[in-house]
Design a protein around this motif. Structure first.
Motif, PDB file in Angstrom:
ATOM      1  N   GLY A 131      64.652  55.520  39.961  1.00 24.36           N
ATOM      2  CA  GLY A 131      64.163  54.840  38.767  1.00 24.36           C
ATOM      3  C   GLY A 131      64.545  53.391  38.645  1.00 24.36           C
ATOM      4  N   ASN A 132      64.873  52.729  39.756  1.00 28.60           N
ATOM      5  CA  ASN A 132      65.187  51.295  39.683  1.00 28.60           C
ATOM      6  C   ASN A 132      64.009  50.535  39.094  1.00 28.60           C
ATOM      7  OD1 ASN A 132      67.665  51.738  40.900  1.00 28.60           O
ATOM      8  ND2 ASN A 132      66.938  51.214  42.950  1.00 28.60           N
ATOM      9  N   GLY A 133      64.320  49.517  38.313  1.00 31.14           N
ATOM     10  CA  GLY A 133      63.276  48.712  37.702  1.00 31.14           C
ATOM     11  C   GLY A 133      63.618  47.241  37.750  1.00 31.14           C
ATOM     12  N   VAL A 134      62.646  46.408  37.392  1.00 31.51           N
ATOM     13  CA  VAL A 134      62.878  44.968  37.348  1.00 31.51           C
ATOM     14  C   VAL A 134      62.618  44.445  35.941  1.00 31.51           C
ATOM     15  CG1 VAL A 134      62.298  44.663  39.775  1.00 31.51           C
ATOM     16  CG2 VAL A 134      60.520  44.332  38.055  1.00 31.51           C
ATOM     17  N   ALA A 135      63.481  43.566  35.494  1.00 35.08           N
ATOM     18  CA  ALA A 135      63.220  42.827  34.263  1.00 35.08           C
ATOM     19  C   ALA A 135      62.236  41.733  34.623  1.00 35.08           C
ATOM     20  CB  ALA A 135      64.514  42.227  33.722  1.00 35.08           C
ATOM     21  N   ALA A 136      61.173  41.592  33.827  1.00 33.38           N
ATOM     22  CA  ALA A 136      60.142  40.622  34.220  1.00 33.38           C
ATOM     23  C   ALA A 136      59.400  40.051  33.021  1.00 33.38           C
ATOM     24  CB  ALA A 136      59.154  41.258  35.196  1.00 33.38           C
ATOM     25  N   PRO A 137      59.990  39.051  32.341  1.00 35.62           N
ATOM     26  CA  PRO A 137      59.228  38.316  31.331  1.00 35.62           C
ATOM     27  C   PRO A 137      58.212  37.428  32.034  1.00 35.62           C
ATOM     28  CG  PRO A 137      61.300  37.229  31.714  1.00 35.62           C
ATOM     29  CD  PRO A 137      61.325  38.480  32.544  1.00 35.62           C
ATOM     30  N   SER A 138      57.347  36.784  31.282  1.00 33.59           N
ATOM     31  CA  SER A 138      56.358  35.904  31.895  1.00 33.59           C
ATOM     32  C   SER A 138      57.044  34.763  32.644  1.00 33.59           C
ATOM     33  CB  SER A 138      55.407  35.340  30.833  1.00 33.59           C
ATOM     34  OG  SER A 138      56.128  34.694  29.798  1.00 33.59           O
ATOM     35  N   ALA A 139      56.450  34.372  33.772  1.00 30.13           N
ATOM     36  CA  ALA A 139      57.070  33.403  34.681  1.00 30.13           C
ATOM     37  C   ALA A 139      56.730  31.973  34.282  1.00 30.13           C
ATOM     38  CB  ALA A 139      56.640  33.688  36.117  1.00 30.13           C
ATOM     39  N   ASN A 140      57.236  31.551  33.132  1.00 32.26           N
ATOM     40  CA  ASN A 140      56.963  30.208  32.597  1.00 32.26           C
ATOM     41  C   ASN A 140      58.140  29.778  31.727  1.00 32.26           C
ATOM     42  OD1 ASN A 140      55.768  32.420  30.809  1.00 32.26           O
ATOM     43  ND2 ASN A 140      55.875  30.694  29.386  1.00 32.26           N
ATOM     44  N   PRO A 141      58.271  28.503  31.425  1.00 42.12           N
ATOM     45  CA  PRO A 141      59.305  28.076  30.493  1.00 42.12           C
ATOM     46  C   PRO A 141      59.109  28.745  29.129  1.00 42.12           C
ATOM     47  CG  PRO A 141      58.423  26.199  31.685  1.00 42.12           C
ATOM     48  CD  PRO A 141      57.532  27.354  31.997  1.00 42.12           C
ATOM     49  N   PHE A 142      60.207  29.060  28.471  1.00 40.23           N
ATOM     50  CA  PHE A 142      60.174  29.792  27.208  1.00 40.23           C
ATOM     51  C   PHE A 142      59.292  29.097  26.177  1.00 40.23           C
ATOM     52  CE2 PHE A 142      62.095  30.761  23.013  1.00 40.23           C
ATOM     53  CZ  PHE A 142      61.878  32.130  23.010  1.00 40.23           C
ATOM     54  N   GLY A 143      58.373  29.884  25.596  1.00 38.93           N
ATOM     55  CA  GLY A 143      57.515  29.381  24.533  1.00 38.93           C
ATOM     56  C   GLY A 143      56.248  28.688  24.991  1.00 38.93           C
ATOM     57  N   LYS A 144      56.136  28.445  26.302  1.00 39.53           N
ATOM     58  CA  LYS A 144      54.980  27.705  26.826  1.00 39.53           C
ATOM     59  C   LYS A 144      53.876  28.666  27.277  1.00 39.53           C
ATOM     60  CE  LYS A 144      56.672  23.613  26.178  1.00 39.53           C
ATOM     61  NZ  LYS A 144      56.032  22.671  25.211  1.00 39.53           N
ATOM     62  N   ILE A 145      52.795  28.096  27.838  1.00 37.47           N
ATOM     63  CA  ILE A 145      51.648  28.891  28.264  1.00 37.47           C
ATOM     64  C   ILE A 145      52.057  29.834  29.394  1.00 37.47           C
ATOM     65  CG2 ILE A 145      49.241  28.824  29.012  1.00 37.47           C
ATOM     66  CD1 ILE A 145      49.328  25.773  28.379  1.00 37.47           C
ATOM     67  N   SER A 146      51.683  31.090  29.273  1.00 31.58           N
ATOM     68  CA  SER A 146      51.986  32.059  30.324  1.00 31.58           C
ATOM     69  C   SER A 146      51.133  31.792  31.558  1.00 31.58           C
ATOM     70  CB  SER A 146      51.746  33.479  29.811  1.00 31.58           C
ATOM     71  OG  SER A 146      52.613  33.787  28.740  1.00 31.58           O
ATOM     72  N   PRO A 147      51.623  32.214  32.746  1.00 37.08           N
ATOM     73  CA  PRO A 147      50.883  31.972  33.987  1.00 37.08           C
ATOM     74  C   PRO A 147      49.962  33.138  34.347  1.00 37.08           C
ATOM     75  CG  PRO A 147      53.086  32.740  34.504  1.00 37.08           C
ATOM     76  CD  PRO A 147      52.983  32.741  32.999  1.00 37.08           C
ATOM     77  N   THR A 148      48.741  32.838  34.733  1.00 38.00           N
ATOM     78  CA  THR A 148      47.815  33.863  35.204  1.00 38.00           C
ATOM     79  C   THR A 148      47.383  33.612  36.645  1.00 38.00           C
ATOM     80  OG1 THR A 148      45.996  32.642  34.168  1.00 38.00           O
ATOM     81  CG2 THR A 148      46.957  34.455  32.908  1.00 38.00           C
ATOM     82  N   LEU A 149      47.950  32.572  37.245  1.00 38.83           N
ATOM     83  CA  LEU A 149      47.745  32.267  38.660  1.00 38.83           C
ATOM     84  C   LEU A 149      49.087  31.929  39.287  1.00 38.83           C
ATOM     85  CD1 LEU A 149      44.683  29.822  38.432  1.00 38.83           C
ATOM     86  CD2 LEU A 149      44.611  32.179  39.284  1.00 38.83           C
ATOM     87  N   ALA A 150      49.221  32.176  40.580  1.00 40.90           N
ATOM     88  CA  ALA A 150      50.457  31.819  41.269  1.00 40.90           C
ATOM     89  C   ALA A 150      50.732  30.324  41.160  1.00 40.90           C
ATOM     90  CB  ALA A 150      50.371  32.242  42.741  1.00 40.90           C
ATOM     91  N   GLN A 151      49.669  29.505  41.150  1.00 42.60           N
ATOM     92  CA  GLN A 151      49.843  28.059  41.059  1.00 42.60           C
ATOM     93  C   GLN A 151      50.492  27.649  39.745  1.00 42.60           C
ATOM     94  OE1 GLN A 151      49.252  25.902  43.673  1.00 42.60           O
ATOM     95  NE2 GLN A 151      50.428  24.537  42.336  1.00 42.60           N
ATOM     96  N   HIS A 152      50.203  28.385  38.674  1.00 42.47           N
ATOM     97  CA  HIS A 152      50.847  28.089  37.390  1.00 42.47           C
ATOM     98  C   HIS A 152      52.368  28.216  37.513  1.00 42.47           C
ATOM     99  CE1 HIS A 152      46.909  29.563  35.269  1.00 42.47           C
ATOM    100  NE2 HIS A 152      46.791  28.347  35.761  1.00 42.47           N
ATOM    101  N   VAL A 153      52.817  29.244  38.245  1.00 36.11           N
ATOM    102  CA  VAL A 153      54.255  29.446  38.439  1.00 36.11           C
ATOM    103  C   VAL A 153      54.842  28.305  39.262  1.00 36.11           C
ATOM    104  CG1 VAL A 153      56.051  31.037  39.214  1.00 36.11           C
ATOM    105  CG2 VAL A 153      53.881  31.949  38.359  1.00 36.11           C
ATOM    106  N   ARG A 154      54.129  27.933  40.320  1.00 40.04           N
ATOM    107  CA  ARG A 154      54.608  26.817  41.154  1.00 40.04           C
ATOM    108  C   ARG A 154      54.723  25.541  40.328  1.00 40.04           C
ATOM    109  NH1 ARG A 154      50.414  28.852  44.529  1.00 40.04           N
ATOM    110  NH2 ARG A 154      51.248  30.264  46.116  1.00 40.04           N
ATOM    111  N   ASP A 155      53.747  25.304  39.474  1.00 42.56           N
ATOM    112  CA  ASP A 155      53.738  24.084  38.674  1.00 42.56           C
ATOM    113  C   ASP A 155      54.846  24.081  37.624  1.00 42.56           C
ATOM    114  OD1 ASP A 155      51.516  23.218  40.070  1.00 42.56           O
ATOM    115  OD2 ASP A 155      50.074  23.803  38.518  1.00 42.56           O
ATOM    116  N   ASP A 156      55.076  25.222  36.992  1.00 41.26           N
ATOM    117  CA  ASP A 156      55.981  25.261  35.834  1.00 41.26           C
ATOM    118  C   ASP A 156      57.438  25.553  36.184  1.00 41.26           C
ATOM    119  OD1 ASP A 156      53.859  24.708  34.209  1.00 41.26           O
ATOM    120  OD2 ASP A 156      53.584  26.755  33.486  1.00 41.26           O
TER     121      ASP A 156
END
Length: 333
Positions: A131-156
């Protein structure tokens, strides 16, 4: 093109306490081993997220619920049977395994089983039968636009190899749904939606054969994405009806201010000549899927404001309307 080597690399980094951006059907998540306090601390540091904000634990299957929660109501099993893997997060009483660094010090834990095939493979391998799991909030700075593309993560957030925060980005293409999961509190007598998403109250009520409440109350657990201002672009976001849009556009133009537009296709087409960039949506589902990407694109332009015409208030629009209200809320800068 993502292959098995990428899956294996993602799992290895998670096992070693690193951060991996993972694709889900909702948005990209910033994942770390949910049992490792040092790894989870990296999430908070990368996002600049307050440590009192709890995280969602992403698991491989229904069976993992028993590892992370206790006093599990029958409703939880009915809902996971219907909606897992998928965009539904359940709030349950936490087990001993769910530590304060995951729950924000609360006696509850948030659990989800995402449906994106690449992340399913990662979670199934990472699970190791315990039952191992991962904590995974959205991959963006807190309060900002969430990422829906890998490029968004690279940029932010950027890759560690380039001076950023993320050890590896598992590129799964564009997210299918485009906004975060529905969060449902099952710790009280009546189920209560604490964050709107693609799984609607009507869908939940139909499955449970009981009414579903909406919105947080004083005794509700703290959950992600419910601050008044959230999912916010850097540019001011202004909501408008179709009827009021010409007046708001003229008001900005008279002040020599530039703007972008997100609106139903016919409206967006009409405003294309006088806006810096316009995006048109054909349905609520279309807007929901593309909203964050369009906001990312508009944020890169040298404009003064973003004008958005929301969809009609129907059940399926509850999630995207919630995100637009928060993205347009006044911010304490």
């Amino acid at each position: 093109m993502t292959d098995q080597k990428d899956i294996d690399k993602a799992v290895e980094i998670l096992q070693e306490g690193g951060l991996v951006a993972i694709p889900t059907e909702t948005v990209y998540g910033l994942a770390a081993d949910a049992d490792n306090p040092e790894a989870v601390a990296k999430i908070y540091a990368a996002k600049k997220r307050p440590s009192t904000h709890p995280l969602i634990v992403h698991v491989a299957n229904q069976e993992a619920i028993n590892s992370w929660a206790v006093d599990i109501p029958e409703d939880a099993w009915k809902l996971t049977e219907a909606f897992w893997p998928g965009p539904l997060t359940l709030i349950l009483k936490r087990s001993e395994r769910a530590k304060d660094f995951i729950t924000g010090g609360q006696n509850t834990v948030a659990l989800r089983c995402p449906s994106h095939p690449l992340t399913r493979q990662v979670l199934q391998k990472f699970d190791e039968g315990v039952g191992n799991g991962v904590a995974a909030p959205s991959a963006n700075p807190f309060g900002k636009i969430s990422p829906t593309l890998a490029q968004h993560v690279r940029d932010d957030l950027g890759l560690v190899s380039d001076g950023g925060s993320v050890d590896f980005i598992l590129d799964g293409g564009a997210c299918d749904i485009g906004i975060e999961s529905t969060i449902l509190d099952l710790t009280d007598e009546e189920p209560r939606i604490l964050r709107e998403g693609a799984v609607t109250a009507a869908m939940i009520a139909d499955r449970l054969n009981k009414p579903v409440l909406h919105g947080t109350i004083t005794t509700s657990p703290r959950v992600p994405g419910t601050l008044k201002s959230h999912y916010a672009p850097d540019h001011p976001l202004i909501l408008s009806s179709t009827e009021d849009l010409p007046g708001k556009a003229q008001f900005l133009a008279r002040q020599f201010k530039t703007f972008g537009v997100i609106a139903p296709t016919a409206v967006a087409t009409r405003f294309a000549p006088i806006s810096e960039k316009s995006f048109g949506y054909s349905s609520t589902k279309d807007l929901t899927k593309h909203l964050y990407d369009w906001l990312h694109q508009l944020d890169k332009l040298k404009i003064d404001a973003i004008l958005v015409v929301p969809p009609k208030e129907i059940s399926e629009a509850a999630g995207v309307l919630d995100r637009l209200q928060r993205a347009s809320a006044k911010r304490n800068l």
